[in-house]
Design an enzyme around this catalytic site. Structure first.
Site, PDB file in Angstrom:
ATOM      1  N   HIS A 170      -6.068  -6.335  -1.659  1.00 21.63           N
ATOM      2  CA  HIS A 170      -5.077  -5.368  -1.369  1.00 21.63           C
ATOM      3  C   HIS A 170      -4.033  -6.341  -0.757  1.00 21.63           C
ATOM      4  CE1 HIS A 170      -3.659  -1.418  -0.861  1.00 21.63           C
ATOM      5  NE2 HIS A 170      -3.760  -1.309   0.406  1.00 21.63           N
TER       6      HIS A 170
ATOM      7  N   ASP B 273      -8.345  -5.174  -5.997  1.00 20.19           N
ATOM      8  CA  ASP B 273      -7.935  -4.161  -5.094  1.00 20.19           C
ATOM      9  C   ASP B 273      -8.327  -2.707  -5.906  1.00 20.19           C
ATOM     10  OD1 ASP B 273      -6.879  -2.158  -3.327  1.00 20.19           O
ATOM     11  OD2 ASP B 273      -4.866  -3.024  -3.913  1.00 20.19           O
TER      12      ASP B 273
ATOM     13  N   SER C 132       0.909  -1.002  -0.040  1.00 20.76           N
ATOM     14  CA  SER C 132       0.090   0.028  -0.093  1.00 20.76           C
ATOM     15  C   SER C 132       0.798   1.246   0.106  1.00 20.76           C
ATOM     16  CB  SER C 132      -0.854  -0.150   1.197  1.00 20.76           C
ATOM     17  OG  SER C 132      -2.199   0.807   1.095  1.00 20.76           O
TER      18      SER C 132
END
Length: 424
Positions: free
Chosen positions: A392, A367, A103
């Site tokens: 994700h 995601d 991320s």
């Protein structure tokens, strides 16, 4: 910072896990794919918490003035300094360092390799949004596509529900019933467009979170609600025995409340702003909310608005997100300052056009963040790993029986890249 030297063999690589927009979770020192790689490659493992998050308090409080020391640039300088000092202390100057992150820390991993190539040999930049953008309506477009993987009618039913709610909200006489339907903590008061948008975004947030982390093996982190998946939401949305789509939407909100052990839903915008304006370290800041909103206002944007027609939600447009910057940090944080900041971020890091080597970019099709990531190879030395059907950071989480074959393949492929690169 945290250390795991169990797998280290003399001369092996040093794996650096980069902390992100929340407290560094020591569970990562015991679980996760990177440890499997470490075992096979004889790596020393270390994780560094990000400044201003968790217990890393460089200033006496989180006043807007003090937050000027919070940025990705400063975080990279911390990583560089940490890397240099630790290498001196432990005798790791000659070892190859590999950066890991998922991320926002995935972006940091890529940028660490980009900006400090003499300090880091290679990087695994998972689910990394490397392109900053003020308005990010694509997020909800991917949410729609991901719900469609369950059934084409699922996002249509969500749209129907959210349109019905939006219509009802035009008549204050419906407010008491709505408050009951969605188990609100207090009477619904909608005095401004911000109140309205905050309410609608809070409800939509249930879908956004479930899609983003769909089927991720996150229990070891202490994550709650991992059993609620796209399938669970869409099964409820398409169940006629639960009333109209609007009623099914309310059922989902109540299910989420129960899952997170909450008695009621707080949708009061002014209490949200009050919480975000709290500058004490103890308090809401523990989770990192104020800090991350600051980084979106001063570096990244990433505002997940409803400004695209190709998604099921309504009512939280870009101006609502930008207004929060001013409401929390002051009038000088506004549409034009955010636009300037985002442009600067892309100029500094190169957006999608990263010129470096030995960075791999894994992303999952479910995601929503993959829309701002690298999903096709830039070069042989900057490969993408696009995983169909995962969400994700899926490749970072511990493996389990029911993993999709393409996820298993992706983890193995990343390992073989590291193996190859560490010989270079």
């Amino acid at each position: 910072y945290f250390i795991n030297d169990t797998f280290y063999r003399s001369g092996g690589p040093v794996f650096l896990m980069i902390g992100g927009e929340g407290p560094a979770n020591p569970a990562w020192m015991q679980y996760g794919t990177w440890l499997k790689y470490a075992r096979m490659l004889g790596a020393f493992c270390v994780m560094l918490e990000h400044r201003f998050y968790g217990r890393s308090h460089p200033t006496e409080d989180l006043s807007t003035d003090n937050l000027r020391y919070l940025s990705s640039k400063q975080a990279l300088a911390d990583l560089a300094h940490f890397r240099t000092v630790l290498a001196d202390q432990m005798g790791f100057a000659g070892n190859k360092w590999v950066a890991f992150g998922g991320s926002y820390p995935g972006s940091l991993a890529a940028w660490f390799r980009l900006k400090y190539p003499h300090l880091v040999h290679s990087a695994v930049a998972t689910s990394a949004p490397v392109h900053a953008v003020v308005n990010f309506p694509e997020y909800l477009e991917v949410v729609r596509q991901s719900l469609t993987t369950h059934s084409p009618e699922c996002p249509q039913l969500v749209k129907k529900a959210s349109d019905t709610l939006f219509e009802k909200l035009k008549d204050p006489k419906t407010y008491d019933q709505i408050a009951k339907d969605f188990s609100l903590c207090e009477k619904l008061q909608i005095q401004t467009h911000m109140d309205l948008a905050y309410f609608l975004e809070t409800l939509a947030g249930n879908f956004m979170d479930v899609v983003q982390y769909n089927e991720d093996n996150r229990q070891f982190e202490g994550a709650i609600g991992t059993n609620i998946t796209i399938k669970v939401l869409c099964d409820i949305m398409s169940d006629p025995s639960r009333g109209e789509p609007y009623d099914r939407y309310a059922t989902i909100v109540n299910l989420m409340l129960k899952t997170f052990f909450l008695k009621c839903l707080n949708v009061n915008y002014s209490s949200y702003i009050k919480e975000m304006s709290d500058t004490a370290w103890k308090g809401p800041a523990l989770g990192g909310g104020r800090q991350w909103v600051y980084q979106t206002c001063t570096e990244f944007g990433f505002y997940q608005s409803t400004d695209s027609p190709n998604q099921p939600f309504v009512g939280f447009p870009l101006p609502y997100h930008l207004q929060q910057c001013s409401d929390i940090f002051g009038a000088s944080f506004n549409a034009s300052s955010v636009a300037d900041a985002v442009q600067q971020t892309n100029e500094y890091y190169g957006s999608y056009d990263i010129r470096s080597s030995r960075i791999v970019f894994p992303n999952g099709s479910i995601d929503p963040w993959h829309a701002l990531g690298i999903t096709k190879d830039i070069s042989d030395d900057l490969p993408a790993v696009f995983i169909n059907g995962t969400a994700h950071c899926a490749n970072m989480y511990p493996a389990r029986e029911e993993d999709l074959p393409q996820l298993v393949f992706a983890r193995d492929h990343i390992f073989s890249l590291l193996q190859k690169w560490l010989k270079q």
